[in-house]
Scaffold this motif. Structure first.
Motif, PDB file in Angstrom:
ATOM      1  N   ASN B 287      34.196  24.602  35.357  1.00 11.98           N
ATOM      2  CA  ASN B 287      33.770  25.519  36.411  1.00 11.98           C
ATOM      3  C   ASN B 287      35.000  26.108  37.085  1.00 11.98           C
ATOM      4  OD1 ASN B 287      31.199  24.525  35.909  1.00 11.98           O
ATOM      5  ND2 ASN B 287      30.714  24.162  38.048  1.00 11.98           N
ATOM      6  N   ALA B 288      34.813  27.219  37.783  1.00  6.04           N
ATOM      7  CA  ALA B 288      35.892  27.791  38.579  1.00  6.04           C
ATOM      8  C   ALA B 288      35.296  28.730  39.613  1.00  6.04           C
ATOM      9  CB  ALA B 288      36.881  28.548  37.695  1.00  6.04           C
ATOM     10  N   VAL B 289      35.941  28.784  40.754  1.00 12.40           N
ATOM     11  CA  VAL B 289      35.504  29.712  41.796  1.00 12.40           C
ATOM     12  C   VAL B 289      36.706  30.528  42.249  1.00 12.40           C
ATOM     13  CG1 VAL B 289      34.393  29.974  44.049  1.00 12.40           C
ATOM     14  CG2 VAL B 289      33.717  28.084  42.555  1.00 12.40           C
ATOM     15  N   LEU B 290      36.527  31.839  42.277  1.00 15.18           N
ATOM     16  CA  LEU B 290      37.547  32.772  42.742  1.00 15.18           C
ATOM     17  C   LEU B 290      37.090  33.305  44.094  1.00 15.18           C
ATOM     18  CD1 LEU B 290      40.067  34.587  42.073  1.00 15.18           C
ATOM     19  CD2 LEU B 290      38.464  36.170  40.998  1.00 15.18           C
ATOM     20  N   VAL B 291      37.944  33.169  45.102  1.00 20.35           N
ATOM     21  CA  VAL B 291      37.573  33.601  46.455  1.00 20.35           C
ATOM     22  C   VAL B 291      38.543  34.685  46.900  1.00 20.35           C
ATOM     23  CG1 VAL B 291      37.114  32.867  48.827  1.00 20.35           C
ATOM     24  CG2 VAL B 291      36.846  31.224  46.954  1.00 20.35           C
ATOM     25  N   ASN B 292      38.024  35.781  47.382  1.00 19.68           N
ATOM     26  CA  ASN B 292      38.866  36.842  47.921  1.00 19.68           C
ATOM     27  C   ASN B 292      38.671  36.908  49.429  1.00 19.68           C
ATOM     28  OD1 ASN B 292      40.720  39.043  47.211  1.00 19.68           O
ATOM     29  ND2 ASN B 292      39.193  40.311  48.222  1.00 19.68           N
ATOM     30  N   HIS B 294      40.598  37.640  53.529  1.00 16.97           N
ATOM     31  CA  HIS B 294      41.658  38.272  54.308  1.00 16.97           C
ATOM     32  C   HIS B 294      42.162  37.320  55.371  1.00 16.97           C
ATOM     33  CE1 HIS B 294      43.899  41.297  56.553  1.00 16.97           C
ATOM     34  NE2 HIS B 294      43.356  40.780  57.636  1.00 16.97           N
ATOM     35  N   PRO B 295      43.460  37.102  55.510  1.00 29.92           N
ATOM     36  CA  PRO B 295      44.561  37.792  54.825  1.00 29.92           C
ATOM     37  C   PRO B 295      45.075  37.073  53.579  1.00 29.92           C
ATOM     38  CG  PRO B 295      45.460  36.497  56.608  1.00 29.92           C
ATOM     39  CD  PRO B 295      43.968  36.257  56.626  1.00 29.92           C
ATOM     40  N   LEU B 296      44.423  36.029  53.139  1.00 27.17           N
ATOM     41  CA  LEU B 296      44.987  35.214  52.059  1.00 27.17           C
ATOM     42  C   LEU B 296      45.037  35.928  50.719  1.00 27.17           C
ATOM     43  CD1 LEU B 296      46.013  32.663  50.743  1.00 27.17           C
ATOM     44  CD2 LEU B 296      43.721  31.701  50.856  1.00 27.17           C
ATOM     45  N   GLY B 297      44.024  36.747  50.425  1.00 27.26           N
ATOM     46  CA  GLY B 297      43.945  37.331  49.090  1.00 27.26           C
ATOM     47  C   GLY B 297      43.171  36.412  48.158  1.00 27.26           C
ATOM     48  N   GLN B 298      43.401  36.564  46.853  1.00 31.62           N
ATOM     49  CA  GLN B 298      42.615  35.793  45.884  1.00 31.62           C
ATOM     50  C   GLN B 298      43.196  34.400  45.661  1.00 31.62           C
ATOM     51  OE1 GLN B 298      41.723  37.824  42.234  1.00 31.62           O
ATOM     52  NE2 GLN B 298      40.806  39.586  43.263  1.00 31.62           N
ATOM     53  N   THR B 299      42.326  33.401  45.710  1.00 28.71           N
ATOM     54  CA  THR B 299      42.689  32.055  45.285  1.00 28.71           C
ATOM     55  C   THR B 299      41.637  31.579  44.300  1.00 28.71           C
ATOM     56  OG1 THR B 299      41.595  31.167  47.264  1.00 28.71           O
ATOM     57  CG2 THR B 299      43.998  31.319  47.318  1.00 28.71           C
ATOM     58  N   LEU B 300      42.059  30.750  43.355  1.00 22.53           N
ATOM     59  CA  LEU B 300      41.163  30.261  42.305  1.00 22.53           C
ATOM     60  C   LEU B 300      41.193  28.739  42.275  1.00 22.53           C
ATOM     61  CD1 LEU B 300      39.628  31.309  39.501  1.00 22.53           C
ATOM     62  CD2 LEU B 300      41.613  30.184  38.496  1.00 22.53           C
ATOM     63  N   TYR B 301      40.028  28.155  42.071  1.00 21.80           N
ATOM     64  CA  TYR B 301      39.876  26.705  42.041  1.00 21.80           C
ATOM     65  C   TYR B 301      39.130  26.349  40.774  1.00 21.80           C
ATOM     66  CZ  TYR B 301      40.977  27.957  46.766  1.00 21.80           C
ATOM     67  OH  TYR B 301      41.600  28.507  47.855  1.00 21.80           O
TER      68      TYR B 301
END
Lengths: 452, 452
Positions: B287-292, B294-301
């Motif tokens: 599994n993976a979750v991509l979160v977009n 502000h202000p962090l931008g994209q992070t993926l887990y």
């Protein structure tokens, strides 16, 4: 105002300004999530600034701010290891929680700082110190708290990753890309900390401590930078299905029947990893950390490792953690300094201080990794046989060999990938190889890890 | 024993057994991190089990366990939405914290359960309910707490991802791979929940609530499974530089000058995403979750979304969270039920209950996505002109066209990729295309997202 949380920001560079902007942009989100007003009451800045809201007191005396009654949490973003340390100790002594992005300071003086914080019943939070906006500190201290961590491997220096990515993608040499990174602001005028791996070593020291429950031991991190990586090696690696990344590794070794070999490897170096690994596809200035733990298995965390927004996100995540704990104090404000801190029982280094272990950090010669070797030899019969015999005699297993056409008259580069071997064995083997009469140059070696 | 934390595990299936194994394997790590003894005092199981330590009381009366004085934290891993709900409400009523992996129960009854927990000053933790061992609940509730979340996209059903991965890698049709997934134990005998996207929709409802601070609204999730995905489409997508993944999306829309269009999109469906996106390279049951944000931008887990070890890791991370908070109680045990909970101020849905917003969930026709269209037409002059004119008239921008050789006599498949468009517009356009005399079949459509 009794419901509000008062922040001081020490330092108004990129990160400090990023924190101010974040609070302005997301005021509503912060309040909806915490139920509290989060306000900046004081900022520490050398010169008076016109662009700061007049409700915020500006002060060049950082030590005074760190002791101010008008401050609940001190955010240290001035950097460096001298004044930064003084103001943090001052804040702790005055019962303030501290949030810092200062990896160098913590890697070098963290044991002392955390002990002082525990003594004073406050918390020093440092999510922003490692991998920027990636919440790797929270993940390892809290989300993986039930796991036994076996190893971790991380791209934890964005500048280095940018350089390695550009070299591979565009076929540009190191010096050329470094210059561009400096123009783009990704690398400092003096790039030593980034390209020699020192910045990554600071972060690795922190990650290793919270992974294994050991004191911070920055001085024992084996550290190798990327200045010696050539396009030639980048391309040979790709040809063999690998990619060179600059990685930090923290690995727990149980020792093989010999307790002298048990310990922790702390090392930062260029590494060949399989092209199809997610970590190999984390490009540009992005950071990522891969953690292998029992019983969870491998998890990967990826995002921006630097920049105003990412760092401010991590700083303010720490503030929110503290706010949600400060939120637990009873109505009795008189008793607040004791009440404030009772709730926060996540230890600074993930393990409770009296349970930190004296597991030794292994010396470089004890470390176990695979290797990429590039050997230059006169193209004479028997040279490959000589090399492989030396490796075989040293108990080193060869995983792949690539013999390239001669690029200088009469000389052929031979590329050898090996299975994991103790470094001292490899040192001896390379010494022997270099003594062969058919060998024309020093053997180039780069570590290799299958991330399995 | 006053320093020990007493757990009850309700249900001894894969997950319950995984939790017992984790505690046995990592007892030392748990204690070194928490400073407390974590012990299982009771387990709820229908039949007496011989393989359980005799110090643990076995009881088939789950309601009795949930009320037992010998239990601090109740771990619910029986699944289902009836008995599971009863025992959780019973535990809450009796002042116990609850840890559950039950996504269906929370997605459908979470609003009621969380409200009851808040009323009773206990916490219902549910890290294991979404994406297995990936700590996405902690990350979104705590690590991203200072960010405004714009959207997230997740591979949150391992079975579906396994099927999509096998179809692409091995060129095998859906039904064939599903059968294998069932043999491997990745898919249930009745695979409806997985392949129709219902399981993913449960998880998405939870993620969306903690992302945007809205109540759980599982019934409003637009849900499309993978049963209709053919090898043909998988291959055309690859040819165009995309990969089809089954994704859950939660997207905040501000509305374009028209507040009627403002709201949240909650949707689960197969999606073409760029091949070089990390998310496209998360394979197998991962599994993976991509979160977009502000202000962090994209992070993926990324990590294991199911299985005994991964789920137990998440369950016990929740326990460790509660233990570290329970650890904050004062010596006054009399007052413990109040003291226990004061520290834990991370709201169940990330935002404090009175700050949950009534932002509307958008209807399917209001959703905005790119599209992959496969149109089958008689190979007659002008057909492409007809199709592109219809799209252009509807204000739909074409990003790419691929016209393949006829695979049935006289018929050509035309593949069209579009830029994002409101679904109602696309519906009208497709209706018109299907009315063209040259069109031989229904138009196949799959959503597309650049993840930008």
């Amino acid at each position: 105002m009794s419901n509000s949380i008062k922040l001081a920001i020490l330092g108004l560079g990129t990160v400090g300004t990023g924190v101010i902007n974040l609070i302005n942009d997301n005021l509503d989100e912060l309040k909806r999530r915490s139920g509290r007003d989060i306000i900046i009451t004081e900022v520490g800045t050398r010169r008076q600034r016109d662009d700061i809201d007049t409700s915020i007191m500006q002060n060049s005396d950082l030590m005074a701010i760190a002791a101010s009654d008008n401050v609940d949490i001190v955010i240290e973003v001035i950097g460096g290891t001298t004044l930064a340390k003084d103001v943090i100790m001052q804040a702790i002594k005055n019962g303030k929680h501290v949030v810092t992005a200062n990896k160098a300071l913590l890697a070098e003086h963290g044991n002392e700082i955390f002990a002082f914080a525990e003594e004073n019943n406050v918390h020093v939070a440092y999510e922003a110190a490692v991998a920027g906006g990636i919440p790797i500190i929270k993940v390892m201290r809290e989300a993986l708290a039930a796991n036994k961590i076996d190893w971790l491997a991380g791209i934890i220096n964005g500048t280095g990753n940018f350089i390695m990515t550009e070299m591979r993608d565009k076929g540009r040499p190191f010096a050329d890309v470094l210059e561009e990174a400096q123009e783009l602001g990704y690398a400092e005028a003096d790039p030593t900390f980034d390209v020699e791996g020192i910045d990554a070593a600071h972060k690795l020291a922190l990650l290793a401590s919270i992974a294994f429950g050991i004191p911070l031991q920055f001085d024992k991190v084996y550290c190798e930078g990327i200045t010696g990586i050539t396009l030639q090696d980048v391309n040979y690696a790709e040809e063999l299905g690998y990619r060179i990344k600059h990685l930090g590794f923290a690995v727990r070794r149980d020792g093989q029947g010999n307790s002298d070999d048990a310990g922790v490897e702390l090392r930062v170096h260029p590494t060949l990893i399989p092209q199809d690994a997610l970590l190999a596809n984390v490009n540009g200035v992005k950071n990522a950390v891969l953690v292998n733990s029992h019983p969870l298995g491998q998890t990967l965390y990826c995002g921006d490792g630097a920049g105003a927004g990412a760092t401010a996100s991590a700083v303010m995540a720490d503030v929110m953690d503290l706010v949600r704990v400060l939120g637990s104090k009873s109505g009795d404000e008189q008793n607040s300094s004791e009440q404030n801190n009772r709730g926060h029982h996540v230890p600074h280094l993930a393990f409770i201080p009296e349970q930190l272990s004296d597991t030794p950090i292994l010396r470089a010669e004890q470390m176990i990794t695979g290797y990429y070797l590039r050997v230059h030899a006169y193209d004479s019969p028997g040279v490959l046989a000589d090399i492989t015999r030396i490796l075989s005699d040293a108990g080193i297993n060869i995983d792949a060999i690539l013999q390239k056409p001669a690029h200088k008259v009469g000389q052929v580069p031979v590329i050898i990938l090996t299975l994991p071997v103790v470094e001292s064995q490899m040192n001896l083997a390379i010494e022997k190889i270099e003594k062969l009469e058919t060998i024309t140059d020093k053997v180039v070696r780069i570590r290799l890890d299958e991330l399995a």
